[in-house]
Design a protein around this motif. Sequence first.
Motif, mmCIF file in Angstrom:
data_model
loop_
_atom_site.group_PDB
_atom_site.id
_atom_site.type_symbol
_atom_site.label_atom_id
_atom_site.label_comp_id
_atom_site.label_asym_id
_atom_site.label_seq_id
_atom_site.Cartn_x
_atom_site.Cartn_y
_atom_site.Cartn_z
ATOM 1 N N ASP A 297 -6.032 19.603 1.295
ATOM 2 C CA ASP A 297 -6.735 18.475 2.072
ATOM 3 C C ASP A 297 -6.468 17.131 1.372
ATOM 4 O O ASP A 297 -6.631 16.035 2.302
ATOM 5 C CB ASP A 297 -8.326 18.726 2.004
ATOM 6 C CG ASP A 297 -8.618 20.140 2.415
ATOM 7 O OD1 ASP A 297 -8.055 20.294 3.558
ATOM 8 O OD2 ASP A 297 -9.301 20.408 1.868
ATOM 9 N N VAL A 298 -6.497 16.807 0.199
ATOM 10 C CA VAL A 298 -6.415 15.357 -0.326
ATOM 11 C C VAL A 298 -5.438 15.490 -1.634
ATOM 12 O O VAL A 298 -5.546 16.565 -2.401
ATOM 13 C CB VAL A 298 -7.743 15.003 -0.974
ATOM 14 C CG1 VAL A 298 -7.785 13.659 -1.469
ATOM 15 C CG2 VAL A 298 -8.818 14.842 0.147
ATOM 16 N N VAL A 299 -4.549 14.339 -1.890
ATOM 17 C CA VAL A 299 -3.658 14.235 -2.989
ATOM 18 C C VAL A 299 -4.305 13.282 -3.714
ATOM 19 O O VAL A 299 -4.755 12.016 -3.077
ATOM 20 C CB VAL A 299 -2.428 13.880 -2.486
ATOM 21 C CG1 VAL A 299 -1.569 13.814 -3.897
ATOM 22 C CG2 VAL A 299 -1.764 15.235 -1.984
ATOM 23 N N TYR A 300 -4.497 13.363 -4.810
ATOM 24 C CA TYR A 300 -4.582 12.076 -6.091
ATOM 25 C C TYR A 300 -3.306 12.067 -6.782
ATOM 26 O O TYR A 300 -3.042 12.901 -7.270
ATOM 27 C CB TYR A 300 -5.720 12.386 -6.840
ATOM 28 C CG TYR A 300 -7.109 12.011 -6.342
ATOM 29 C CD1 TYR A 300 -7.404 10.782 -6.627
ATOM 30 C CD2 TYR A 300 -8.071 12.917 -5.961
ATOM 31 C CE1 TYR A 300 -9.215 10.431 -6.221
ATOM 32 C CE2 TYR A 300 -9.233 12.903 -5.676
ATOM 33 C CZ TYR A 300 -9.890 11.438 -5.777
ATOM 34 O OH TYR A 300 -11.017 11.245 -5.396
ATOM 35 N N ASP A 301 -2.616 11.024 -6.481
ATOM 36 C CA ASP A 301 -1.308 10.653 -7.179
ATOM 37 C C ASP A 301 -1.674 9.522 -8.302
ATOM 38 O O ASP A 301 -1.710 8.610 -8.128
ATOM 39 C CB ASP A 301 -0.179 10.082 -6.131
ATOM 40 C CG ASP A 301 0.946 9.987 -6.772
ATOM 41 O OD1 ASP A 301 1.356 10.408 -8.062
ATOM 42 O OD2 ASP A 301 1.937 10.057 -5.893
ATOM 43 N N ILE A 302 -1.550 10.231 -9.687
ATOM 44 C CA ILE A 302 -2.048 9.454 -10.561
ATOM 45 C C ILE A 302 -0.679 9.110 -11.540
ATOM 46 O O ILE A 302 -0.440 7.805 -12.049
ATOM 47 C CB ILE A 302 -2.879 10.379 -11.476
ATOM 48 C CG1 ILE A 302 -4.164 10.805 -11.128
ATOM 49 C CG2 ILE A 302 -3.088 9.403 -12.997
ATOM 50 C CD1 ILE A 302 -5.029 9.641 -10.706
ATOM 51 N N LEU B 158 -2.679 16.010 5.964
ATOM 52 C CA LEU B 158 -3.425 15.678 4.979
ATOM 53 C C LEU B 158 -4.415 14.618 5.280
ATOM 54 O O LEU B 158 -4.256 13.657 6.060
ATOM 55 C CB LEU B 158 -2.312 14.941 4.077
ATOM 56 C CG LEU B 158 -2.907 14.579 2.796
ATOM 57 C CD1 LEU B 158 -3.223 15.636 1.698
ATOM 58 C CD2 LEU B 158 -1.944 13.472 2.107
ATOM 59 N N GLU B 159 -5.643 14.916 4.467
ATOM 60 C CA GLU B 159 -6.903 13.887 5.221
ATOM 61 C C GLU B 159 -6.900 12.656 4.344
ATOM 62 O O GLU B 159 -7.232 11.658 5.082
ATOM 63 C CB GLU B 159 -8.135 14.822 4.857
ATOM 64 C CG GLU B 159 -8.338 15.769 5.435
ATOM 65 C CD GLU B 159 -9.600 16.747 5.092
ATOM 66 O OE1 GLU B 159 -10.404 16.148 4.359
ATOM 67 O OE2 GLU B 159 -9.720 18.110 5.418
ATOM 68 N N GLN B 160 -6.439 12.523 3.229
ATOM 69 C CA GLN B 160 -6.202 11.269 2.508
ATOM 70 C C GLN B 160 -5.376 11.425 1.207
ATOM 71 O O GLN B 160 -5.118 12.514 0.603
ATOM 72 C CB GLN B 160 -7.821 10.918 1.947
ATOM 73 C CG GLN B 160 -8.021 9.641 1.344
ATOM 74 C CD GLN B 160 -9.278 9.313 1.129
ATOM 75 O OE1 GLN B 160 -10.388 9.962 1.058
ATOM 76 N NE2 GLN B 160 -9.548 8.116 0.651
ATOM 77 N N TYR B 161 -4.669 10.322 0.820
ATOM 78 C CA TYR B 161 -3.708 10.276 -0.077
ATOM 79 C C TYR B 161 -4.322 8.991 -0.920
ATOM 80 O O TYR B 161 -4.217 7.834 -0.399
ATOM 81 C CB TYR B 161 -2.440 9.999 0.319
ATOM 82 C CG TYR B 161 -1.367 10.087 -0.749
ATOM 83 C CD1 TYR B 161 -0.559 11.184 -0.751
ATOM 84 C CD2 TYR B 161 -1.095 9.284 -1.679
ATOM 85 C CE1 TYR B 161 0.505 11.579 -1.660
ATOM 86 C CE2 TYR B 161 -0.051 9.472 -2.627
ATOM 87 C CZ TYR B 161 0.654 10.731 -2.724
ATOM 88 O OH TYR B 161 1.652 10.865 -3.679
ATOM 89 N N LEU C 290 -13.090 8.618 -2.149
ATOM 90 C CA LEU C 290 -12.618 9.844 -1.503
ATOM 91 C C LEU C 290 -13.508 10.211 -0.319
ATOM 92 O O LEU C 290 -14.932 10.309 -0.282
ATOM 93 C CB LEU C 290 -13.087 11.211 -2.437
ATOM 94 C CG LEU C 290 -13.016 12.437 -1.865
ATOM 95 C CD1 LEU C 290 -11.512 12.903 -1.621
ATOM 96 C CD2 LEU C 290 -13.332 13.494 -3.132
ATOM 97 N N GLY C 291 -12.945 10.318 0.947
ATOM 98 C CA GLY C 291 -13.700 10.690 2.175
ATOM 99 C C GLY C 291 -14.477 9.206 2.556
ATOM 100 O O GLY C 291 -15.133 9.356 3.571
ATOM 101 N N ASN C 292 -14.384 8.143 1.889
ATOM 102 C CA ASN C 292 -15.015 6.948 2.462
ATOM 103 C C ASN C 292 -14.328 6.391 3.628
ATOM 104 O O ASN C 292 -13.183 5.619 3.249
ATOM 105 C CB ASN C 292 -15.245 6.214 1.136
ATOM 106 C CG ASN C 292 -16.087 4.881 1.346
ATOM 107 O OD1 ASN C 292 -16.177 4.403 2.592
ATOM 108 N ND2 ASN C 292 -16.743 4.518 0.313
#
Length: 382
Positions: free
Chosen positions: A136-141, A159-162, A265-267
């Motif tokens: 659903d969500v990717v955090y690319d660190i 994808l909902e959010q990157y 996130l989700g904001n």
Amino acid sequence: MAASVATLQQNFKLPSSVSLISSSQSTFCGTKFTTSVQYKRKVCQPKGALNVMASSSKKILVMGGTRFIGIFLSRLLVEEGHQVTLFTRGKAPVTQPLPGEAEDAYNAFKSKILHLKGDRKDYDFVRTSLAAEGFDVVYDINGREAEEVEPILDALPNLEQYIYCSSAGVYLKSDLLPHREIDAVDPKSRHKGKLETEALLESKGVNYTSIRPVYIYGPLNYNPVEEWFFHRLKAGRPIPIPNSGLQVTQLGHVKDLATAFIKVLGNEKASKQVYNISGDRYVTFDGLARACAKAGGFPEPEIIHYNPKEFDFGKKKAFPFRDQHFFASVEKAKEELGIIPEYSLVEGLTDSYNLDFGRGTFRKAADFTTDDMILEKSLVLS
């Protein structure tokens, strides 16, 4: 957890080359912190953290996540009830205890982390394995180049959010400070790959949020930021600082940064937005040396100023900060998202010292080679 992993593999029909396992089943060869020292604040429940109900639990992929920022971020994501998978090459332990963390708390966290082993530069593998999972969500660190991100977007069309970790280093050097999100950027910056990634996310119409930290500090920091000062203070050595020492810079605590990553996130307000994230006060180089001394309980430091142009340090780095004014406004994040740093500079440095360097743990051994060159010349001149 083993049963849940097997279910994931069955439901999504992972390719035979894909290995999705619980981190508790992965090889752990890191050093375990054993201490009864407790946090000043609970890391997993920071002040102002986003309250996520079980119904809004997300299937989250963290690209990287085994060092520094990712370690603190993954804790918060699990605490918020999300299913978290770390995508790593498997060369480092998938998880490690936080300094002062109770063993049962660490084991509970470790059992909830999933691991997808692979090289993000193996684009075919990335497309295949991520498409099978459907995050659903990717955090690319740890993304540095746009070409590393495109296969992820290809694999996850829904994808909902990157959420991307960029850098304040992308800004064009300017006489007008602090840097704001609307300021000109430097296409020749060493962080140009991050700029290109932000442009890619925008062009693809992805719901993205890009975070631009300044200097990050805190326990487990792999960059020699506060550690550089602590080494010299512990050894009772003078601290060499280039030029006047009045250059103004900015540091943000890693736990505050992790909290900011959770806040976006989700904001909806963070949709297709860029935010500077750091501490809300600025400090001079000399002031930072004194703050580190105060944090570690050391005497007032002796500071030696020098002209870098008078030395040939070769490939060695004599000072851990860029020799210029460098700081950014965090007002946009405050006003739009309510993100307010919890740690003052001395509080944050004290937290870092007590939970890391002060306990004898650090990433790089002390190297005073360039210091000796500076001090030798200073003695001759005096």
